[in-house]
Design an enzyme around this catalytic site. Structure first.
Site, PDB file in Angstrom:
ATOM      1  N   ARG A  62      16.663  -3.109  -0.717  1.00  0.00           N
ATOM      2  CA  ARG A  62      17.901  -2.681   0.056  1.00  0.00           C
ATOM      3  C   ARG A  62      19.012  -4.172  -0.567  1.00  0.00           C
ATOM      4  NH1 ARG A  62      18.412  -2.084   5.783  1.00  0.00           N
ATOM      5  NH2 ARG A  62      15.820  -2.118   5.849  1.00  0.00           N
TER       6      ARG A  62
ATOM      7  N   GLU B 147       2.815   1.044  15.581  1.00  0.00           N
ATOM      8  CA  GLU B 147       3.979   1.356  14.580  1.00  0.00           C
ATOM      9  C   GLU B 147       4.755   2.407  14.871  1.00  0.00           C
ATOM     10  OE1 GLU B 147       5.099  -1.069  11.816  1.00  0.00           O
ATOM     11  OE2 GLU B 147       3.491  -2.312  13.239  1.00  0.00           O
TER      12      GLU B 147
ATOM     13  N   LYS C  96      35.865 -39.119 -14.123  1.00  0.00           N
ATOM     14  CA  LYS C  96      33.877 -38.747 -14.140  1.00  0.00           C
ATOM     15  C   LYS C  96      33.231 -40.098 -14.651  1.00  0.00           C
ATOM     16  CE  LYS C  96      32.243 -38.648 -18.083  1.00  0.00           C
ATOM     17  NZ  LYS C  96      31.490 -38.472 -19.653  1.00  0.00           N
TER      18      LYS C  96
HETATM   19  C1  UD1 Z   1       6.297  -4.814  10.263  1.00  0.00           C
HETATM   20  C2  UD1 Z   1       5.145  -4.744  11.792  1.00  0.00           C
HETATM   21  C3  UD1 Z   1       5.980  -4.552  12.651  1.00  0.00           C
HETATM   22  C4  UD1 Z   1       7.472  -5.135  13.081  1.00  0.00           C
HETATM   23  C5  UD1 Z   1       8.246  -5.513  12.009  1.00  0.00           C
HETATM   24  C6  UD1 Z   1       8.718  -6.739  12.487  1.00  0.00           C
HETATM   25  C7  UD1 Z   1       3.336  -4.153  10.500  1.00  0.00           C
HETATM   26  C8  UD1 Z   1       1.889  -2.764  10.121  1.00  0.00           C
HETATM   27  N1  UD1 Z   1       4.307  -4.073  10.960  1.00  0.00           N
HETATM   28  O1  UD1 Z   1       6.873  -3.982  10.387  1.00  0.00           O
HETATM   29  O2  UD1 Z   1       5.513  -4.040  13.395  1.00  0.00           O
HETATM   30  O3  UD1 Z   1       7.965  -4.329  14.282  1.00  0.00           O
HETATM   31  O4  UD1 Z   1       6.942  -6.221  10.615  1.00  0.00           O
HETATM   32  O5  UD1 Z   1       9.854  -6.774  11.050  1.00  0.00           O
HETATM   33  O6  UD1 Z   1       2.512  -5.158  10.434  1.00  0.00           O
HETATM   34  N2  UD1 Z   1       4.812  -7.451   3.208  1.00  0.00           N
HETATM   35  C9  UD1 Z   1       3.808  -8.228   1.754  1.00  0.00           C
HETATM   36  N3  UD1 Z   1       3.182  -6.967   1.763  1.00  0.00           N
HETATM   37  C10 UD1 Z   1       2.513  -5.517   1.585  1.00  0.00           C
HETATM   38  C11 UD1 Z   1       3.415  -4.866   3.086  1.00  0.00           C
HETATM   39  C12 UD1 Z   1       4.656  -6.120   3.505  1.00  0.00           C
HETATM   40  O7  UD1 Z   1       3.584  -8.762   2.044  1.00  0.00           O
HETATM   41  O8  UD1 Z   1       2.309  -5.446   1.274  1.00  0.00           O
HETATM   42  C13 UD1 Z   1       6.236  -8.299   3.499  1.00  0.00           C
HETATM   43  C14 UD1 Z   1       7.105  -8.058   3.181  1.00  0.00           C
HETATM   44  O9  UD1 Z   1       7.309  -8.815   2.130  1.00  0.00           O
HETATM   45  C15 UD1 Z   1       7.720  -8.943   4.662  1.00  0.00           C
HETATM   46  C16 UD1 Z   1       6.924  -8.512   5.745  1.00  0.00           C
HETATM   47  O10 UD1 Z   1       5.695  -8.400   4.717  1.00  0.00           O
HETATM   48  O11 UD1 Z   1       8.085  -9.981   4.160  1.00  0.00           O
HETATM   49  C17 UD1 Z   1       6.943  -7.700   6.325  1.00  0.00           C
HETATM   50  O12 UD1 Z   1       7.092  -5.808   5.928  1.00  0.00           O
HETATM   51  P1  UD1 Z   1       8.382  -4.979   6.059  1.00  0.00           P
HETATM   52  O13 UD1 Z   1       7.692  -3.680   5.607  1.00  0.00           O
HETATM   53  O14 UD1 Z   1       9.206  -5.526   6.147  1.00  0.00           O
HETATM   54  O15 UD1 Z   1       7.434  -4.971   7.799  1.00  0.00           O
HETATM   55  P2  UD1 Z   1       7.254  -3.810   8.410  1.00  0.00           P
HETATM   56  O16 UD1 Z   1       5.544  -2.885   8.374  1.00  0.00           O
HETATM   57  O17 UD1 Z   1       8.101  -2.315   8.411  1.00  0.00           O
END
Ligand code: UD1
Ligand code: CA
Length: 474
Positions: A17, A167, A368
């Site tokens: 996004r 989730e 400068k």
């Molecule tokens: C996650 C949590 C959710 C919480 C939310 C808060 C899980 C399954 N869920 O949601 O309970 O409310 O964060 O924001 O953990 N990332 C990786 N590798 C991956 C996936 C994600 O490095 O494979 C990183 C993303 O870049 C980000 C962070 O992990 O910095 C969180 O990932 P994001 O997809 O934003 O969160 P959700 O999984 O939606």
């Protein structure tokens, strides 16, 4: 704390996004990459190490982040990177980091796109963990859609034992009605974490390995799970879009503004004030609206900064006044503005400008790599580059040091008490002897003796009763 802390920073996600070529965690807040805020926060917690999990744009992310600055009296926090390819969920991400986490410590899981968590908050979370149990940072949100929900055992006041994180996509309608959400931040004894990571599966609505499933393993193992519930949403707010980035930027700037005002700094408007680095203010400093401070800037006692100034990498000494629309950037060499100096409006100070006490620089004056001794003045439309200017020199409007011959740069020395008239060119290398005078409009190519008047321009010719040509008719 009696246990070592190792921080895991999740930063492998794509950040779709943001609609940007730049990986999300490298976008800047207060002049620093988002993930750099998280790394620096780890150092404030005296963490033993930080493991950043990279994936999308990994090369760029790894090159764009630095180890945190070591704090006094504290051993350095080690920074390492671990790659997650492909990205199969937050649990999978932490699995990649597990081999880098020593079993004797506590793992603190943070996100590279959540920059404004306060160290005190994380310290409380670590205290709750105590090196023994899983502790979650949670928050009640009026609109919890999209987040993992904190499922608790039934109780009258909603503070029943934490049983699971569900989730959003996996939640029942009843669970979706829960407003307490998981922030994405947890502290967990590493020995327990490693065992739980090995048990994760991806049997859920998104087919991902959820880190949040460790909660149900803890409960199944008969361990209690602690929640540290905070109310300040900014501390757990993530950046997913340019709008959210701008909102957090303002929140961050307001924090800095409030901290400065608490120390006595007077800001004309805390909402129109930006620090993209480190600003240190003495007593009785006044800062008008729309000023931007970058790199390291210090403002001494009684300094006044007018509206619309940009000041970077500079030391402004006590009592100096920076008038509106002045641009100062010391870059690596720095800039010093001496005590009670007056600069601007519309002045430009570049790297290596060193102004002594009570120097006056007026509008459209550029300096400068030059030193101006106490009381020197250049009040209008002038350039001083690679110059050494003595005490009380008066440097006239429109005068220029020609310091560059197209290949090399040379110095101009203007000794004490020299008066340089308007529109002079001083062709370096050249020395103007002490107390000398340079007639207006002169181009000076040879050094001059102390006390001498030097004039180097065409003599004036006046023709009496001169008839201007007239236009031919027909
Ligand atoms: C996650 C949590 C959710 C919480 C939310 C808060 C899980 C399954 N869920 O949601 O309970 O409310 O964060 O924001 O953990 N990332 C990786 N590798 C991956 C996936 C994600 O490095 O494979 C990183 C993303 O870049 C980000 C962070 O992990 O910095 C969180 O990932 P994001 O997809 O934003 O969160 P959700 O999984 O939606
Ligand atoms: Ca996700």
């Amino acid at each position: 704390m009696t246990f070592a802390v190792d921080v895991v920073v999740m930063a492998a996600g794509k950040g779709t996004r943001m609609k940007s070529q730049r990986p999300k965690v490298l976008h800047r807040l207060g002049g620093r990459a988002l993930a750099q805020h998280v790394i620096d926060c780890a150092a404030q917690l005296a963490a033993r190490s930080v493991v950043v999990i990279t994936g999308h744009g990994a090369d760029q992310v790894e090159a764009g982040l630095q180890p945190p600055r070591q704090l006094e009296g504290q051993s350095a926090t080690k920074l390492q990177f671990v790659r997650q390819e492909p990205q199969l969920g937050t649990g999978h991400a932490v699995q990649q980091a597990a081999p880098a986490l020593p079993a004797d410590g506590v793992t603190l899981v943070l996100s590279g796109d959540v920059p404004l968590t306060r160290p005190e908050t994380l310290r409380s979370l670590l205290d709750l963990c105590g090196g023994r149990q899983l502790a979650l940072l949670t928050l009640a949100l009026p609109d919890p859609a999209g987040y993992g929900r904190i499922v608790r055992a039934p109780s009258a006041d909603g503070s029943g034992a934490v049983q699971a994180i569900v989730e959003h996509k996996d939640a029942t309608p009843e669970q979706r009605a829960i407003t307490e959400i998981y922030s994405g931040i947890m502290a967990v004894p590493t020995r327990l974490l490693s065992a739980w990571l090995a048990r994760l599966d991806n049997q859920n609505a998104q087919g991902e390995y959820y880190l949040t499933d460790v909660v149900k393993f803890a409960v199944a193992d008969g361990l209690s799970v602690q929640a540290h519930r905070i109310t300040d949403a900014v501390q757990v707010a993530g950046v997913n879009s340019p709008l959210q980035l701008a909102e957090l930027e303002r929140a961050y700037q307001l924090r800095l503004a409030q901290a400065l005002m608490e120390q006595g700094t007077r800001l004309a408007d805390p909402a129109r004030f930006d620090v993209r680095g480190e600003l240190v203010c003495g007593q009785d400093v006044d800062i008008d609206v729309n000023c931007v401070f970058e790199g390291r800037v210090s403002l001494g006692d009684g300094v006044r900064v007018g509206a619309n100034c940009v000041i970077a990498n500079a030391v402004i000494e006590a009592g100096a006044v920076i008038h509106p629309f002045t641009h100062i950037d010391g870059e690596k060499l720095g800039v010093t503005v001496g005590q009670r100096a007056l600069v601007g409006p519309f002045a430009r100070l570049r790297p290596g400008a060193q102004l002594g006490t009570e120097v006056h620089l007026g509008n459209f004056v550029e300096v400068k790599n030059s030193t101006l001794a106490a009381g020197a003045k250049a009040n209008h439309l002038a350039y001083l580059g690679d110059a050494t200017v003595g005490e009380r020199v008066n440097y006239g409007a429109g005068s220029i040091t020609a310091n560059y011959d197209g290949a090399n740069k040379f110095r101009t020395v203007i000794e004490a008490d020299v008066h340089v008239g308007s529109n002079c060119v001083l062709v370096a290398p050249v020395t103007i002897g002490a107390g000398g005078t340079i007639g207006g409009g002169s181009t000076i190519t040879k050094s001059t003796d102390p006390g001498a008047l030097s004039v180097a321009r065409g003599r004036q010719v006046s023709l009496r009763d001169w008839q201007r040509p007239t236009k031919k008719r027909g």
